[in-house]
Design a protein around this motif. Structure first.
Motif, PDB file in Angstrom:
ATOM      1  N   VAL A   1      -7.171   1.094  -9.248  1.00  0.00           N
ATOM      2  CA  VAL A   1      -7.111   0.743  -7.824  1.00  0.00           C
ATOM      3  C   VAL A   1      -5.891   1.453  -7.239  1.00  0.00           C
ATOM      4  N   HIS A   2      -6.141   2.367  -6.315  1.00  0.00           N
ATOM      5  CA  HIS A   2      -5.034   3.125  -5.727  1.00  0.00           C
ATOM      6  C   HIS A   2      -4.110   2.206  -4.964  1.00  0.00           C
ATOM      7  N   GLY A   3      -2.830   2.398  -5.159  1.00  0.00           N
ATOM      8  CA  GLY A   3      -1.846   1.609  -4.437  1.00  0.00           C
ATOM      9  C   GLY A   3      -1.474   0.310  -5.118  1.00  0.00           C
ATOM     10  N   LEU A   4      -2.192  -0.039  -6.199  1.00  0.00           N
ATOM     11  CA  LEU A   4      -1.924  -1.321  -6.855  1.00  0.00           C
ATOM     12  C   LEU A   4      -0.549  -1.292  -7.530  1.00  0.00           C
ATOM     13  N   ASP A   5      -0.213  -0.149  -8.157  1.00  0.00           N
ATOM     14  CA  ASP A   5       1.091  -0.039  -8.821  1.00  0.00           C
ATOM     15  C   ASP A   5       2.218  -0.311  -7.843  1.00  0.00           C
ATOM     16  N   LYS A   6       2.093   0.258  -6.658  1.00  0.00           N
ATOM     17  CA  LYS A   6       3.145   0.079  -5.661  1.00  0.00           C
ATOM     18  C   LYS A   6       3.189  -1.364  -5.191  1.00  0.00           C
TER      19      LYS A   6
ATOM     20  N   MET B   1       0.845  -1.206   0.000  1.00  0.00           N
ATOM     21  CA  MET B   1       0.000   0.000   0.000  1.00  0.00           C
ATOM     22  C   MET B   1       0.875   1.249   0.000  1.00  0.00           C
ATOM     23  N   SER B   2       0.283   2.312  -0.411  1.00  0.00           N
ATOM     24  CA  SER B   2       1.059   3.526  -0.602  1.00  0.00           C
ATOM     25  C   SER B   2       1.330   4.223   0.722  1.00  0.00           C
ATOM     26  N   ALA B   3       2.215   5.187   0.660  1.00  0.00           N
ATOM     27  CA  ALA B   3       2.579   5.949   1.854  1.00  0.00           C
ATOM     28  C   ALA B   3       1.366   6.643   2.445  1.00  0.00           C
ATOM     29  N   ALA B   4       0.484   7.123   1.546  1.00  0.00           N
ATOM     30  CA  ALA B   4      -0.669   7.880   2.033  1.00  0.00           C
ATOM     31  C   ALA B   4      -1.544   7.007   2.912  1.00  0.00           C
ATOM     32  N   LEU B   5      -1.589   5.723   2.607  1.00  0.00           N
ATOM     33  CA  LEU B   5      -2.480   4.854   3.357  1.00  0.00           C
ATOM     34  C   LEU B   5      -1.776   4.201   4.544  1.00  0.00           C
ATOM     35  N   THR B   6      -0.467   4.013   4.440  1.00  0.00           N
ATOM     36  CA  THR B   6       0.219   3.376   5.546  1.00  0.00           C
ATOM     37  C   THR B   6       0.471   4.367   6.673  1.00  0.00           C
ATOM     38  N   THR B   7       0.688   5.662   6.327  1.00  0.00           N
ATOM     39  CA  THR B   7       0.812   6.678   7.361  1.00  0.00           C
ATOM     40  C   THR B   7      -0.585   6.999   7.845  1.00  0.00           C
ATOM     41  N   VAL B   8      -0.864   6.592   9.045  1.00  0.00           N
ATOM     42  CA  VAL B   8      -2.223   6.778   9.535  1.00  0.00           C
ATOM     43  C   VAL B   8      -2.438   8.248   9.860  1.00  0.00           C
ATOM     44  N   ALA B   9      -3.538   8.790   9.341  1.00  0.00           N
ATOM     45  CA  ALA B   9      -3.852  10.189   9.618  1.00  0.00           C
ATOM     46  C   ALA B   9      -4.224  10.326  11.083  1.00  0.00           C
ATOM     47  N   ASP B  10      -3.533  11.239  11.745  1.00  0.00           N
ATOM     48  CA  ASP B  10      -3.771  11.456  13.170  1.00  0.00           C
ATOM     49  C   ASP B  10      -4.839  12.538  13.318  1.00  0.00           C
ATOM     50  N   LEU B  11      -6.043  12.125  13.714  1.00  0.00           N
ATOM     51  CA  LEU B  11      -7.139  13.081  13.829  1.00  0.00           C
ATOM     52  C   LEU B  11      -7.460  13.396  15.291  1.00  0.00           C
TER      53      LEU B  11
END
Lengths: 451, 206
Positions: B58-63, A1-11
């Motif tokens: 699908v977002h993140g699929l490429d990675k 998964m990408s960085a955006a999703l692995t870095t959990v947004a701290d709310l």
């Protein structure tokens, strides 16, 4: 998964709610601003040059105005396009734009003061054909038509024909109208967005979207005519129909850069962890690149080329004033520093995504946005231009023209006004959430990813 | 591309029981999350000739797949710079020089003063320079994108598979090609089963 999703947004509240950290910044900025302005007052007193001081005031005032207007424009386009990605950074933009609710002080107070006191600053006494209220001629030469005509009869004739628009009462009324709209609109958008923080009512998003359309039209009109009134009329015989859009491009360069800087600093204080990600920075960088760099260059060049090609003396004189003496170097610096170098820098993907490089690029753009306004406001069109038979003869006489960039007053005023703006925006943020935390599209913004 | 070579005719005269050569193994998944996890594992297993087919981005699929970033931007930058240079040289040659060159016929520059401007009037050339830069960039971006994707291509073994049609609707497919060095039909099938595929099928072709 990408960085955006692995870095959990701290709310959590600590990450999202404005608190003492922002209050400290606000106070520090206000203190620095006051110190700088006091120093500026001392320096200005010793220099004893009311005209020079007024021009520096105007130039820096317009600069901080563009930073707020840029953020206002950002908020408007976010709403009108119903954009999801920008929700994470929108509150910072709203707070920055809401500076417009006090920036009128920097403009209207001096304007009305000059109008009421009605002083003669150029020392010629009340010339023949005196009209009431020409104290504004300290900055805008058309306000004292008799003096202008005595100095340059040809220019006087042209300006006299424009007096239906360029007269002091109408000028002051227009200035009030612009600031009334800016102050009311930015305050309304900020307040409505904060109301949503409490109620979570999605219909508020809808209401802001509907308001954005007329606001955008009024934004275009007010910013265009403000540029005509306050900058273009400094050379009252000269005109360019592209001037408003050139100013708008400058608004985007400075405003979007200031917004990116604001986001970087707010995160630096420990807010919005994992909320604003590289994806948002990349998009802010794209906006700076597209509007503030490429579009700016496009408009700047179009304006230059039409005047250069037409080669009409009353039009080219404005550019002549910007290529004689040291001004030639400023013009070249703008070409390189406001277009070519940042064009290549911001075109890179990683330069926009990595905070270190983005900070460098954004500071660079803020500096050149300032220089751009300086280049617009400061040069003086030579009144005796018609007496030279060749360009070379004119250039030789004015070869030693100074830009005045060495005057410390420029920088003291800059620090003062920027400090006040930072203090205003951070003070506002410290009393609310730094994130539109219940915007219906927040989730979309948190998950946003560039393909 | 080896997969594009036509089937030699003599293969069809072989004994009918000879199994058809397969293009690869296709595994079907039901959600974007499943295929993203599966893609991570296929990539980790070291397969190189494989792909995911999904009905929407699908977002993140490429990675997850370990796809490297495309070199297309750099090619387009080069094409844009070429456009800039071509436009400048074209105008310098035609408007500001009297050189003759042979381009099928002899052509010569025609220096001509226009409204008292210098011959080398670069500001007047900028619009053409800008337009050619954009034209070269745009055409090369579209053309090279197709080329790098191996397009245009008239047929593909996967498109013969009826189950695969749902890749445009509601199913997510991982396909590992038979040409992959690590491909071994039984092992690859077993591996894909461990990923939790809903359905596994060999795709015929070539």
């Amino acid at each position: 998964m990408s960085a955006a999703l692995t870095t959990v947004a701290d709310l959590s509240d600590r990450s999202v709610l404005g608190d003492a950290r922002l209050v400290r910044v606000s106070r520090a900025a206000a203190l620095i601003a006051v110190v700088a302005l006091v120093l500026a007052a001392i320096v200005a007193w010793r220099q004893g040059d009311p005209h020079g001081f007024a021009m520096i005031w105007l130039q820096n005032g317009i600069y901080v105005l563009t930073l707020a207007l840029g953020a206002f424009f950002f908020v408007l386009i976010q709403h009108i396009t119903n954009a999801g990605w920008g929700v994470a950074v929108r509150r910072v933009a709203e707070a920055q734009a809401a500076n417009l609710n006090w920036l009128w002080i920097l403009f209207l107070v001096p304007m009305f003061w000059l109008f009421v006191t009605d002083r003669q600053f150029h020392g010629s006494g009340h010339a023949e054909g005196y009209t009431f209220g020409h104290g504004l001629a300290l900055i805008w030469p058309w306000a004292d038509l008799a003096h202008l005509s005595a100095e340059s009869p040809a220019e006087g004739v042209i300006v006299a024909a424009k007096s239906a628009y360029l007269n002091v009462p109408f000028f002051l009324i227009r200035a009030c109208v612009y600031f009334a709209f800016w102050a009311i609109a930015t305050t309304w958008f900020f307040r409505t967005s904060r109301m949503q923080d409490h109620s979570g009512d999605p219909s508020l998003s809808r209401r802001m979207r509907f308001a954005a359309a007329p606001a955008l039209i009024l934004f275009a009109l007010t910013s265009t005519f403000a540029a005509f009134d306050w900058i273009m009329s400094l050379s009252p015989a000269w005109f360019s129909t592209m001037f408003g859009i050139y100013f708008f491009a400058g608004i985007c360069a400075g405003g979007f850069s200031a917004l990116a800087m604001g986001c970087l600093r707010v995160q630096g204080l420990g807010y919005l962890r994992g909320v604003i990600t590289a994806e948002h920075y990349q998009d802010l960088g794209k906006m700076i690149w597209a509007f503030g760099i490429v579009f700016w260059a496009y408009i700047a060049f179009s304006q230059y080329m039409l005047i250069w090609y037409g080669n009409l003396p009353e039009e080219t004189v404005w550019f002549i004033a910007r290529q004689i003496g040291d001004w030639a170097w400023v013009s070249v610096a703008l070409l390189l520093g406001h277009f070519i170098i940042p064009f290549l820098f911001f075109v890179s993907r990683w330069a926009k995504r990595w905070r270190g490089t983005l900070t460098i690029g954004v500071v660079w753009m803020l500096a050149f946005a300032w220089l751009d306004i300086y280049w617009l406001v400061m040069p003086v069109v030579p009144h005796d231009v018609a007496t030279y038979t060749t360009y070379d003869a004119l250039a030789a006489v004015y070869a030693t023209t100074s830009t005045g960039l060495g005057n410390p007053l420029n920088y003291l005023m800059l620090v003062g006004f920027v400090g006040l703006s930072v203090a205003g925006a951070t003070h506002r943020l410290s009393r609310c959430a730094v994130l539109c935390r219940r915007d219906p599209r927040l989730n979309e913004s948190l998950r946003f990813e560039n393909i | 591309m080896t997969t594009m070579t036509p089937i030699p005719q003599r293969s069809s005269v072989r004994a009918t029981e000879t199994p058809t050569r397969i293009y690869g193994i296709m595994a079907e998944f039901e959600t974007p999350a499943q295929i993203t996890v599966a893609a991570t594992k296929v990539h980790a297993a070291g397969y190189r000739f494989w792909d995911c087919h999904v009905p929407f981005p699908v977002h993140g699929l490429d990675k997850a797949m370990g796809v490297k970033r495309t070199i297309l931007p750099f090619l387009v930058l080069g094409a844009g710079a070429t456009g800039t240079t071509v436009a400048f040289c074209l105008q310098a040659f035609t408007n500001a020089s009297s050189i003759s060159i042979w381009a099928l016929v002899w052509v010569s520059g025609y220096p001509f003063l226009i409204s008292g401007k210098p011959l080398m009037s670069v500001p007047a050339w900028i619009p053409v320079i800008f337009e050619l830069t954009v034209l070269f960039s745009a055409l090369s971006a579209a053309g090279l994108m197709l080329f790098l994707n191996g397009l245009p291509r008239l047929s593909h073994p996967l498109l013969q598979n009826s189950r695969f049609r749902r890749a445009t609707d509601d199913r997510f497919f991982v396909v590992i090609e038979a040409r992959d060095p690590k491909f071994l039909r039984s092992k690859t099938e077993a591996f894909l089963k461990t990923l939790g595929a809903k359905h596994i099928e060999a795709v015929e072709g070539l």
